[in-house]
Design a protein around this motif. Structure first.
Motif, PDB file in Angstrom:
ATOM      1  N   VAL A 258     -68.083  -2.375 -36.368  1.00 53.26           N
ATOM      2  CA  VAL A 258     -68.547  -3.303 -37.976  1.00 53.26           C
ATOM      3  C   VAL A 258     -66.567  -3.168 -38.969  1.00 53.26           C
ATOM      4  N   LEU A 259     -66.091  -5.003 -38.165  1.00 56.06           N
ATOM      5  CA  LEU A 259     -64.711  -5.436 -38.803  1.00 56.06           C
ATOM      6  C   LEU A 259     -65.325  -6.087 -40.699  1.00 56.06           C
ATOM      7  N   THR A 260     -64.495  -5.673 -41.232  1.00 60.78           N
ATOM      8  CA  THR A 260     -64.580  -6.076 -42.985  1.00 60.78           C
ATOM      9  C   THR A 260     -62.934  -7.099 -43.032  1.00 60.78           C
ATOM     10  N   LEU A 261     -63.691  -8.182 -42.771  1.00 60.04           N
ATOM     11  CA  LEU A 261     -62.861  -9.554 -43.542  1.00 60.04           C
ATOM     12  C   LEU A 261     -62.485  -9.495 -44.626  1.00 60.04           C
ATOM     13  N   ASP A 262     -60.781 -10.015 -45.851  1.00 63.66           N
ATOM     14  CA  ASP A 262     -60.485 -10.285 -46.548  1.00 63.66           C
ATOM     15  C   ASP A 262     -60.689 -10.901 -47.355  1.00 63.66           C
ATOM     16  N   ARG A 263     -61.508 -12.143 -46.494  1.00 63.49           N
ATOM     17  CA  ARG A 263     -62.065 -13.256 -46.940  1.00 63.49           C
ATOM     18  C   ARG A 263     -63.449 -13.687 -46.518  1.00 63.49           C
ATOM     19  N   PRO A 264     -64.358 -14.600 -47.048  1.00 63.31           N
ATOM     20  CA  PRO A 264     -65.118 -15.232 -46.975  1.00 63.31           C
ATOM     21  C   PRO A 264     -65.315 -15.946 -45.478  1.00 63.31           C
ATOM     22  N   LEU A 265     -65.587 -16.290 -44.129  1.00 65.12           N
ATOM     23  CA  LEU A 265     -65.166 -17.436 -43.287  1.00 65.12           C
ATOM     24  C   LEU A 265     -66.591 -18.371 -43.397  1.00 65.12           C
ATOM     25  N   PRO A 266     -65.640 -19.328 -43.383  1.00 66.35           N
ATOM     26  CA  PRO A 266     -66.291 -20.743 -43.998  1.00 66.35           C
ATOM     27  C   PRO A 266     -67.026 -21.638 -42.496  1.00 66.35           C
ATOM     28  N   ALA A 267     -67.834 -22.119 -42.217  1.00 64.68           N
ATOM     29  CA  ALA A 267     -68.977 -22.621 -41.436  1.00 64.68           C
ATOM     30  C   ALA A 267     -67.358 -22.999 -40.694  1.00 64.68           C
ATOM     31  N   GLY A 268     -67.917 -22.867 -39.080  1.00 64.77           N
ATOM     32  CA  GLY A 268     -66.983 -23.588 -38.176  1.00 64.77           C
ATOM     33  C   GLY A 268     -67.518 -22.949 -37.058  1.00 64.77           C
ATOM     34  N   ASN A 269     -66.065 -22.533 -36.109  1.00 61.32           N
ATOM     35  CA  ASN A 269     -65.959 -22.049 -34.266  1.00 61.32           C
ATOM     36  C   ASN A 269     -65.033 -21.139 -34.164  1.00 61.32           C
ATOM     37  N   TYR A 270     -65.025 -19.918 -34.530  1.00 64.51           N
ATOM     38  CA  TYR A 270     -64.134 -18.939 -33.844  1.00 64.51           C
ATOM     39  C   TYR A 270     -64.043 -18.040 -32.722  1.00 64.51           C
ATOM     40  N   THR A 271     -62.723 -17.084 -32.412  1.00 56.06           N
ATOM     41  CA  THR A 271     -62.685 -16.362 -31.462  1.00 56.06           C
ATOM     42  C   THR A 271     -62.145 -15.071 -31.420  1.00 56.06           C
ATOM     43  N   LEU A 272     -63.239 -14.198 -31.417  1.00 59.22           N
ATOM     44  CA  LEU A 272     -62.936 -12.766 -31.621  1.00 59.22           C
ATOM     45  C   LEU A 272     -61.976 -12.451 -30.380  1.00 59.22           C
ATOM     46  N   ALA A 292     -60.357  -4.271 -21.721  1.00 61.54           N
ATOM     47  CA  ALA A 292     -59.171  -4.502 -21.858  1.00 61.54           C
ATOM     48  C   ALA A 292     -58.307  -5.857 -22.934  1.00 61.54           C
ATOM     49  N   ALA A 293     -57.005  -5.417 -23.093  1.00 66.14           N
ATOM     50  CA  ALA A 293     -56.651  -6.270 -23.727  1.00 66.14           C
ATOM     51  C   ALA A 293     -56.892  -7.988 -23.838  1.00 66.14           C
ATOM     52  N   GLY A 294     -57.084  -9.112 -24.848  1.00 70.73           N
ATOM     53  CA  GLY A 294     -57.322 -10.310 -24.388  1.00 70.73           C
ATOM     54  C   GLY A 294     -58.960 -10.536 -23.964  1.00 70.73           C
ATOM     55  N   ARG A 295     -59.793  -9.600 -23.816  1.00 67.72           N
ATOM     56  CA  ARG A 295     -61.044  -9.767 -23.732  1.00 67.72           C
ATOM     57  C   ARG A 295     -61.973 -10.781 -25.261  1.00 67.72           C
ATOM     58  N   SER A 296     -62.703 -11.637 -24.918  1.00 65.81           N
ATOM     59  CA  SER A 296     -62.349 -12.384 -26.471  1.00 65.81           C
ATOM     60  C   SER A 296     -64.095 -12.835 -26.172  1.00 65.81           C
ATOM     61  N   ILE A 297     -64.195 -13.026 -27.137  1.00 61.94           N
ATOM     62  CA  ILE A 297     -66.337 -13.646 -27.973  1.00 61.94           C
ATOM     63  C   ILE A 297     -65.887 -14.742 -28.620  1.00 61.94           C
ATOM     64  N   ALA A 298     -67.036 -16.224 -28.644  1.00 61.99           N
ATOM     65  CA  ALA A 298     -66.976 -16.971 -29.740  1.00 61.99           C
ATOM     66  C   ALA A 298     -68.074 -16.392 -30.210  1.00 61.99           C
ATOM     67  N   ILE A 299     -67.776 -16.987 -31.461  1.00 60.98           N
ATOM     68  CA  ILE A 299     -68.491 -16.497 -32.499  1.00 60.98           C
ATOM     69  C   ILE A 299     -69.380 -17.865 -33.671  1.00 60.98           C
ATOM     70  N   SER A 300     -69.801 -18.177 -33.976  1.00 62.88           N
ATOM     71  CA  SER A 300     -70.331 -19.637 -34.528  1.00 62.88           C
ATOM     72  C   SER A 300     -70.585 -19.280 -35.647  1.00 62.88           C
ATOM     73  N   VAL A 301     -70.389 -19.606 -36.651  1.00 63.44           N
ATOM     74  CA  VAL A 301     -70.547 -19.881 -38.614  1.00 63.44           C
ATOM     75  C   VAL A 301     -71.330 -20.674 -38.387  1.00 63.44           C
ATOM     76  N   PRO A 302     -73.017 -20.940 -38.859  1.00 60.76           N
ATOM     77  CA  PRO A 302     -73.496 -21.828 -39.697  1.00 60.76           C
ATOM     78  C   PRO A 302     -72.521 -22.279 -40.988  1.00 60.76           C
ATOM     79  N   ILE A 303     -73.334 -23.947 -41.344  1.00 63.93           N
ATOM     80  CA  ILE A 303     -73.249 -24.110 -42.848  1.00 63.93           C
ATOM     81  C   ILE A 303     -74.342 -23.178 -43.133  1.00 63.93           C
ATOM     82  N   PRO A 304     -74.101 -22.688 -44.313  1.00 63.87           N
ATOM     83  CA  PRO A 304     -74.985 -21.724 -45.219  1.00 63.87           C
ATOM     84  C   PRO A 304     -76.382 -22.337 -45.572  1.00 63.87           C
TER      85      PRO A 304
END
Length: 673
Positions: A258-272, A292-304
């Motif tokens: 579980v990762l905690t962010l310092d602010r909310p994420l608005p709707a949009g597409n992100y990469t972790l 391995a470093a560089g492994r990534s996954i897309a995160i899609s945040v819909p409009i609430p």
């Protein structure tokens, strides 16, 4: 070869076999077992002392002396089989004078506490009392070695099944804290996870601005940087402030972070993305293989979106609460405890919500229970409207979006029902009929009748016919689709008519009087007796009667006919026999030639005898016949062969049932042919 060092601080505990206490340190329970890397040695620098728990070992129940097996001073290890084959390993004590024991369990799909109770999951083990090295290798001759010096320290290698999960218990029988090394080798099974580390999925949750990351395998908790620096989020100015492994408080490995962010994420597409953290590594598995470093996954945040209010649990009979079911969770704090977020209206009885309760998990709930002002017993059409409650809002989603006003859910209630029924009985001589009826009030549309004889009916007004009378039981269950009720009644068919009487003695000797005891039952209005001679009688119980005595046996049929208040009749007949003599006598001669005359030797006329014994003896004193009933007769044979012509002695004893005295007689009889 690199060594994986696990340094455990000793914790002194009292050893108690009869009342074993739990071992509290990480690795000392099945639930907190160490993850295994099959390609490296593990070194336990010390072993904390604790009593452990009893293990059910029926395969060793015959141990001499009797032994209680416990996970004494234990460490537990867990691994998965990735390639089937044999498992070889060695436990090397730091002090070769120490005694170590071990047991292997297959815990696939099991509650881990079954290692203490379920003997069927035991795969192999060794509890020998011999000090020094132990384990499983190709010198072992059996999978299970019990307690005692007669058992060798090495067991044969068990066969592992691919995809199965295993627990290995290492128990330090010697009460010292010196440790050991555990190394795997010599077998063909693969217990090292070959998969490279990957993301399985990642999801953003508005509550507390967290990203939950699911991994494709287990990684060691101590390789996760608590500051979250093993991960970077691109596409946003939000930064990761911390990371926590799920279940790391009670175990050594994790598959979720579980990762905690310092602010909310608005709707949009992100990469972790994974990167080397402040601890100098990415996440490492039990064998130090990294994701391995560089492994990534897309995160899609819909409009609430707001959580709709559109569903409740089906309302049952006489409800006193209503359960609201939500498609997504809402903040528990947005639900007014007094239930004022919900208003009920309708055409039925007055109903109101007086309280609302939630079961919250992490500040969220997807179920709300509305407590009503009382049970609703009557039929009605209602609706629940979502309103702004005393807390100033409706329902608020995890992402702080409030559900709009104007949403409602309709529901209906049904009348409670009553299963009481009417019955009418028609009595007859052969058939009794019960007419049953339920009024069908309050919308009843289902009837289930059950009778004591196993018969069932489903119509509203069944008719039940009986040929056997007496008390009957009728049970009815009714239902109107929501409410149901049950009622049972006992109905007496009191026209049972049975003619019955008892004769004092079935055989009458000269001067005997016949007596009769009337045992008929029913609503009897008349009796007719027929004795087989002379006039009968209509008395309830006849007077004692003397029957004619002829020069030979005579049989009479005595008949009783009873009539009841319905003019029904029932008849019973018993036979009675008269005999010309009841004096017990043994013939002086008999001729067993099957001519039907004097073919047997026996006591004649033993009608009033009890406890009779009749014996016949040959001239040499041999017992040739014995009976204990006067009707059992000697046919003149000895051991199946005809007896010789001549004189035979007999002895007779019996109790005279009329006088009560014991009678003894003896004499001789001649056998003629």
């Amino acid at each position: 070869m690199r060594f994986f060092f696990l340094i455990i601080l000793p914790l002194m505990l009292t050893v108690n076999h009869a009342f074993a206490q739990a071992c509290p340190q990480m690795g000392q329970t099945p639930q907190s077992a160490f993850p295994i890397c099959g390609t490296r040695e593990l070194k336990q620098a010390s072993v904390p002392l604790c009593a452990g728990r009893r293990i059910n070992m029926p395969s060793c129940r015959d141990a001499v002396p009797p032994t209680e097996f416990t996970d004494r001073n234990p460490f537990w290890y867990k691994f998965t089989c990735y390639q089937a084959g044999s498992l070889g390993f060695t436990i090397t004590p730091n002090d070769l004078g120490d005694d170590y024991d071990w047991q292997l369990f297959d815990v696939t799909g099991r509650n881990l506490n079954e290692v203490y109770t379920n003997a069927s999951i035991q795969v192999a083990g060794n509890w020998s009392e011999i000090e020094g090295l132990t384990g499983a290798n190709n010198t072992g001759t059996r999978l299970m070695n019990c307690e005692g010096r007669a058992y060798p320290k090495w067991s044969s290698m068990p066969t592992l099944q691919v995809g199965h999960e295993y627990l290995l218990l290492v128990s330090h029988f010697t009460n010292t804290q010196s440790g050991y090394e555990l190394a795997f080798g010599g077998g063909s099974a693969v217990i090292t996870d070959p998969k490279p580390g990957e993301f399985a999925n990642a999801e953003y949750r508005c509550l507390n601005n967290r990203i939950t990351v699911k991994l494709n395998k287990l990684f060691r908790c101590n390789t996760l940087a608590a500051d979250g620096s093993d991960f970077v989020l691109t596409g946003s100015t939000a930064g990761i402030t911390s990371a926590a492994g799920v279940n790391c408080g009670t175990g050594f490995d994790m598959d979720s972070v579980v990762l905690t962010l310092d602010r909310p994420l608005p709707a949009g597409n992100y990469t972790l993305q994974v990167k080397t953290g402040s601890d100098g590594n990415t996440l490492l598995d039990a064998c130090d293989n990294p994701i391995a470093a560089g492994r990534s996954i897309a995160i899609s945040v819909p409009i609430p979106q707001a959580v709709p209010f559109d569903r409740i649990e089906q309302v049952g009979c006489k409800p006193d609460r209503i359960r609201v079911l939500l498609s997504d969770p809402v903040l528990c704090s947005s639900v007014a405890a007094d239930g004022s977020d919900f208003r009920i209206s309708g055409t039925g009885p007055a109903v109101s919500v007086i309280a609302a309760t939630t079961t919250c998990a992490g500040q969220l709930t997807d179920t709300i229970d509305l407590l009503l002002n009382g049970p609703v017993y009557l039929e009605g059409n209602f609706r629940i409207d979502l309103v702004r409650g005393a807390d100033g809002n409706t329902l608020i989603s995890e992402c702080s979006v409030e559900t709009s006003l104007g949403q409602m859910v309709p529901f209906i209630t049904k009348d409670t029902v009553n299963a009481r029924f009417d019955n009418r009985v028609r009595l007859d001589c052969v058939y009794d009929t019960i007419f049953l009826h339920h009024n069908g009030a309050h919308g009843v549309n289902s009837w289930n009748w059950a009778f004591e004889d196993g018969d069932t009916r489903t119509d509203q007004s069944p008719v039940k016919v009986y040929t056997l009378f007496g008390q009957k039981t009728v049970m009815l269950k009714v239902n109107n689709g929501v409410c149901e009720a049950e009622h049972t009644e006992n109905i007496l068919l009191n026209n049972t008519l049975i003619a019955a009487f008892r004769i004092g003695t079935p055989v009458l000797c000269p001067l005997d009087m016949a007596t009769f005891t009337n045992e008929s039952i029913g609503n009897i209005t008349g009796h007719r007796w027929d004795f087989g001679f002379g006039p009968g009688t209509r008395l309830v119980t006849p007077q004692p009667l003397r029957f004619p005595i002829a020069g030979r046996e005579q049989v009479y049929q005595v008949r009783l006919i009873v009539t009841d208040d319905l003019r029904c009749e029932d008849t019973v007949i018993h036979t009675l026999k008269t005999v010309p003599s009841c004096r017990v006598a043994v013939p002086t001669a008999f001729s067993p030639n099957n001519d039907g005359v004097n073919d047997f030797l026996y006591p004649l006329n033993g009608y009033k005898t009890a406890d009779l014994v009749f014996r016949v003896f040959a001239r040499n004193g041999q017992l040739v016949f014995e009976s204990r009933s006067w009707s059992q007769k000697w046919d003149g044979r000895i051991n199946g062969s005809p007896a010789a012509v001549g004189t035979y002695a007999w002895m007779l004893e019996y109790t005279d049932t009329e006088l009560g005295n014991r009678v003894f007689q003896k004499g001789v009889a001649t056998l003629l042919r």
